[in-house]
Design a protein around this motif. Structure first.
Motif, PDB file in Angstrom:
ATOM      1  N   GLN A  30      -7.166  -3.884 -10.941  1.00 48.09           N
ATOM      2  CA  GLN A  30      -6.840  -2.507 -10.656  1.00 48.09           C
ATOM      3  C   GLN A  30      -7.329  -2.097  -9.284  1.00 48.09           C
ATOM      4  OE1 GLN A  30      -4.596  -1.536 -12.514  1.00 48.09           O
ATOM      5  NE2 GLN A  30      -5.330  -0.220 -14.114  1.00 48.09           N
ATOM      6  N   LYS A  31      -8.233  -2.880  -8.672  1.00 50.87           N
ATOM      7  CA  LYS A  31      -8.770  -2.518  -7.375  1.00 50.87           C
ATOM      8  C   LYS A  31      -7.743  -2.690  -6.270  1.00 50.87           C
ATOM      9  CE  LYS A  31     -13.483  -3.827  -8.613  1.00 50.87           C
ATOM     10  NZ  LYS A  31     -14.547  -4.819  -8.409  1.00 50.87           N
ATOM     11  N   ILE A  32      -6.728  -3.477  -6.504  1.00 51.18           N
ATOM     12  CA  ILE A  32      -5.735  -3.757  -5.477  1.00 51.18           C
ATOM     13  C   ILE A  32      -4.472  -2.979  -5.812  1.00 51.18           C
ATOM     14  CG2 ILE A  32      -4.354  -5.541  -4.388  1.00 51.18           C
ATOM     15  CD1 ILE A  32      -6.559  -7.507  -5.175  1.00 51.18           C
ATOM     16  N   GLY A  33      -4.006  -2.144  -4.869  1.00 48.60           N
ATOM     17  CA  GLY A  33      -2.839  -1.309  -5.147  1.00 48.60           C
ATOM     18  C   GLY A  33      -1.561  -2.106  -5.050  1.00 48.60           C
ATOM     19  N   HIS A  34      -1.092  -2.626  -6.153  1.00 52.20           N
ATOM     20  CA  HIS A  34       0.114  -3.455  -6.111  1.00 52.20           C
ATOM     21  C   HIS A  34       1.388  -2.619  -6.154  1.00 52.20           C
ATOM     22  CE1 HIS A  34      -1.919  -7.222  -6.280  1.00 52.20           C
ATOM     23  NE2 HIS A  34      -2.523  -6.918  -7.403  1.00 52.20           N
ATOM     24  N   PRO A  53     -15.820  -5.692  -1.827  1.00 52.29           N
ATOM     25  CA  PRO A  53     -15.372  -7.001  -1.345  1.00 52.29           C
ATOM     26  C   PRO A  53     -14.057  -7.453  -1.954  1.00 52.29           C
ATOM     27  CG  PRO A  53     -17.233  -7.230  -2.847  1.00 52.29           C
ATOM     28  CD  PRO A  53     -17.114  -5.770  -2.525  1.00 52.29           C
ATOM     29  N   ALA A  54     -13.721  -6.947  -3.152  1.00 54.08           N
ATOM     30  CA  ALA A  54     -12.478  -7.358  -3.805  1.00 54.08           C
ATOM     31  C   ALA A  54     -11.238  -6.910  -3.040  1.00 54.08           C
ATOM     32  CB  ALA A  54     -12.429  -6.827  -5.232  1.00 54.08           C
ATOM     33  N   LEU A  55     -11.407  -6.008  -2.067  1.00 51.00           N
ATOM     34  CA  LEU A  55     -10.269  -5.557  -1.276  1.00 51.00           C
ATOM     35  C   LEU A  55      -9.982  -6.468  -0.092  1.00 51.00           C
ATOM     36  CD1 LEU A  55     -10.940  -1.712  -1.265  1.00 51.00           C
ATOM     37  CD2 LEU A  55      -9.417  -3.005  -2.746  1.00 51.00           C
ATOM     38  N   LYS A  56     -10.789  -7.512   0.074  1.00 51.06           N
ATOM     39  CA  LYS A  56     -10.585  -8.449   1.174  1.00 51.06           C
ATOM     40  C   LYS A  56      -9.483  -9.455   0.811  1.00 51.06           C
ATOM     41  CE  LYS A  56     -13.806  -7.078   4.102  1.00 51.06           C
ATOM     42  NZ  LYS A  56     -13.508  -6.659   5.495  1.00 51.06           N
ATOM     43  N   VAL A  57      -8.305  -8.940   0.570  1.00 42.50           N
ATOM     44  CA  VAL A  57      -7.141  -9.784   0.275  1.00 42.50           C
ATOM     45  C   VAL A  57      -5.955  -9.422   1.161  1.00 42.50           C
ATOM     46  CG1 VAL A  57      -7.810 -10.229  -2.121  1.00 42.50           C
ATOM     47  CG2 VAL A  57      -6.394  -8.234  -1.578  1.00 42.50           C
ATOM     48  N   PHE A  58      -6.052  -8.304   1.883  1.00 46.39           N
ATOM     49  CA  PHE A  58      -4.955  -7.848   2.717  1.00 46.39           C
ATOM     50  C   PHE A  58      -5.083  -8.411   4.132  1.00 46.39           C
ATOM     51  CE2 PHE A  58      -5.412  -4.497  -0.502  1.00 46.39           C
ATOM     52  CZ  PHE A  58      -4.110  -4.399  -0.961  1.00 46.39           C
ATOM     53  N   ILE A  72     -12.017 -13.661   2.745  1.00 43.52           N
ATOM     54  CA  ILE A  72     -11.065 -13.429   1.647  1.00 43.52           C
ATOM     55  C   ILE A  72     -11.831 -13.462   0.332  1.00 43.52           C
ATOM     56  CG2 ILE A  72      -8.881 -14.128   0.583  1.00 43.52           C
ATOM     57  CD1 ILE A  72      -8.371 -15.874   3.069  1.00 43.52           C
ATOM     58  N   TYR A  73     -11.406 -12.602  -0.588  1.00 46.36           N
ATOM     59  CA  TYR A  73     -12.001 -12.543  -1.923  1.00 46.36           C
ATOM     60  C   TYR A  73     -11.064 -13.215  -2.920  1.00 46.36           C
ATOM     61  CZ  TYR A  73     -14.038 -10.469  -6.176  1.00 46.36           C
ATOM     62  OH  TYR A  73     -14.622 -10.272  -7.412  1.00 46.36           O
ATOM     63  N   PHE A  74     -11.574 -14.245  -3.605  1.00 48.69           N
ATOM     64  CA  PHE A  74     -10.817 -14.880  -4.687  1.00 48.69           C
ATOM     65  C   PHE A  74     -11.664 -14.803  -5.955  1.00 48.69           C
ATOM     66  CE2 PHE A  74      -8.625 -17.027  -1.148  1.00 48.69           C
ATOM     67  CZ  PHE A  74      -7.307 -16.824  -1.542  1.00 48.69           C
ATOM     68  N   SER A 258       3.968  -1.106   9.929  1.00 50.11           N
ATOM     69  CA  SER A 258       3.912  -2.558  10.061  1.00 50.11           C
ATOM     70  C   SER A 258       3.961  -3.188   8.681  1.00 50.11           C
ATOM     71  CB  SER A 258       2.635  -2.995  10.786  1.00 50.11           C
ATOM     72  OG  SER A 258       1.492  -2.637  10.042  1.00 50.11           O
ATOM     73  N   PRO A 259       4.318  -4.482   8.595  1.00 52.65           N
ATOM     74  CA  PRO A 259       4.286  -5.177   7.303  1.00 52.65           C
ATOM     75  C   PRO A 259       2.867  -5.283   6.774  1.00 52.65           C
ATOM     76  CG  PRO A 259       5.607  -6.386   8.908  1.00 52.65           C
ATOM     77  CD  PRO A 259       4.869  -5.327   9.667  1.00 52.65           C
ATOM     78  N   VAL A 260       2.751  -5.458   5.460  1.00 50.07           N
ATOM     79  CA  VAL A 260       1.462  -5.655   4.798  1.00 50.07           C
ATOM     80  C   VAL A 260       1.532  -6.943   3.995  1.00 50.07           C
ATOM     81  CG1 VAL A 260      -0.063  -4.825   2.956  1.00 50.07           C
ATOM     82  CG2 VAL A 260       0.800  -3.222   4.672  1.00 50.07           C
TER      83      VAL A 260
END
Length: 275
Positions: A30-34, A53-58, A72-74, A258-260
């Motif tokens: 839920q932390k990542i706005g898909h 840190p979980a937002l380090k995926v963009f 990056i967070y995995f 810009s693209p994301v």
């Protein structure tokens, strides 16, 4: 009939036990706005969550080159707190509608307004949002229903599933990674990305927009030596996104600027037509 009702209540009770055993079920994706358009905001309007840190995926599409370094967070899933995937027969026994939320909460003895109840409400409302023009959107509570809906979109039987594969990953969820080689673009005209969302059992939120997304396979090596074969999606048209979308807070910019791009967790799936 009485026996059937009893079995259903026991089934709900088992789901409640699993749902209550850890906040990971509510928090991990839920932390990542898909949801790009018409999304329901689930983020506090302050700057504190930007440090999560979980937002380090963009990342930016211009970051797609060999040798690129970035944090990056995995996430690593804990099987003891991961909601189970139901069969179609099981999921069909359970109402999946915000109009039935109070009934569901009563069945599994959850208090209205509790964190678990709010997470369920959020998921049901997200799954009931209308798709925007050119977009496909659905929720699936079983593998069979996900496959049926995806085949209906592609108009074909043969599908290929793309997932992020984690090799020898340590407990270091956030670390610096390096792109081992040039990212490989998977040239497809259509795709459906399915993300797990918070619910007592596994529910996938699936969406796609024909011609507006690019899919990449990216080989990464972490500072700890961890190897990851990651799947990333780049959304090329963000003009209809909410201005408060978390991606803009992480990367900067605004809708349409810009693209994301973002990496997918290991429990997410990108469906593409099989060649």
């Amino acid at each position: 009939m009485a026996s059937s009702s009893c079995c259903t209540l026991i089934f709900y009770a088992l789901l409640l036990m699993q749902f209550s055993c850890g906040r990971e079920i509510m928090d991990k994706n839920q932390k990542i706005g898909h949801v790009e358009e018409n999304h329901i905001s689930i983020y506090p309007k302050n700057n504190l969550y930007e440090l999560d840190p979980a937002l380090k995926v963009f990342f930016h599409v211009t970051d797609l080159y060999s040798g690129k370094k970035m944090p990056i967070y995995f996430a690593v899933s804990d099987p003891s707190t991961t909601p189970r995937l139901l069969t179609r027969e099981q999921s069909d026994l359970i109402p999946f509608s915000s109009s039935k939320l109070l009934y569901l909460l009563e069945l599994i003895s959850l208090t209205e307004g509790s964190p678990q109840a709010l997470a369920m409400e959020q998921t049901l409302k997200q799954c009931e949002l209308e798709a925007t023009p050119g977009e496909t959107r659905f929720c699936a509570s079983s593998l069979e229903s996900m496959l049926d809906s995806t085949r209906g979109i592609f108009g074909m039987v043969n599908l290929k599933a793309l997932t992020t594969n984690l090799h020898n990953l340590s407990n270091t969820l956030l670390q610096g990674y390096t792109f081992l080689k040039e990212p490989l673009e998977i040239n497809v005209s259509n795709m459906v990305a399915c993300h797990t969302i918070a619910y007592p059992y596994t529910v996938y939120y699936c969406h796609g927009q024909k011609g507006y997304n690019r899919v990449f396979e990216i080989s990464l090596v972490g500072e700890n030596g961890n190897i990851i074969d990651a799947i990333a999606v780049c959304h090329m048209d963000t003009s209809k996104w909410d201005s408060d979308h978390v991606a803009f807070r992480v990367l900067g910019g605004q809708p349409g600027s810009s693209p994301v791009c973002h990496f997918l967790p290991a429990d997410n799936i990108v469906w593409i037509p099989a060649l």
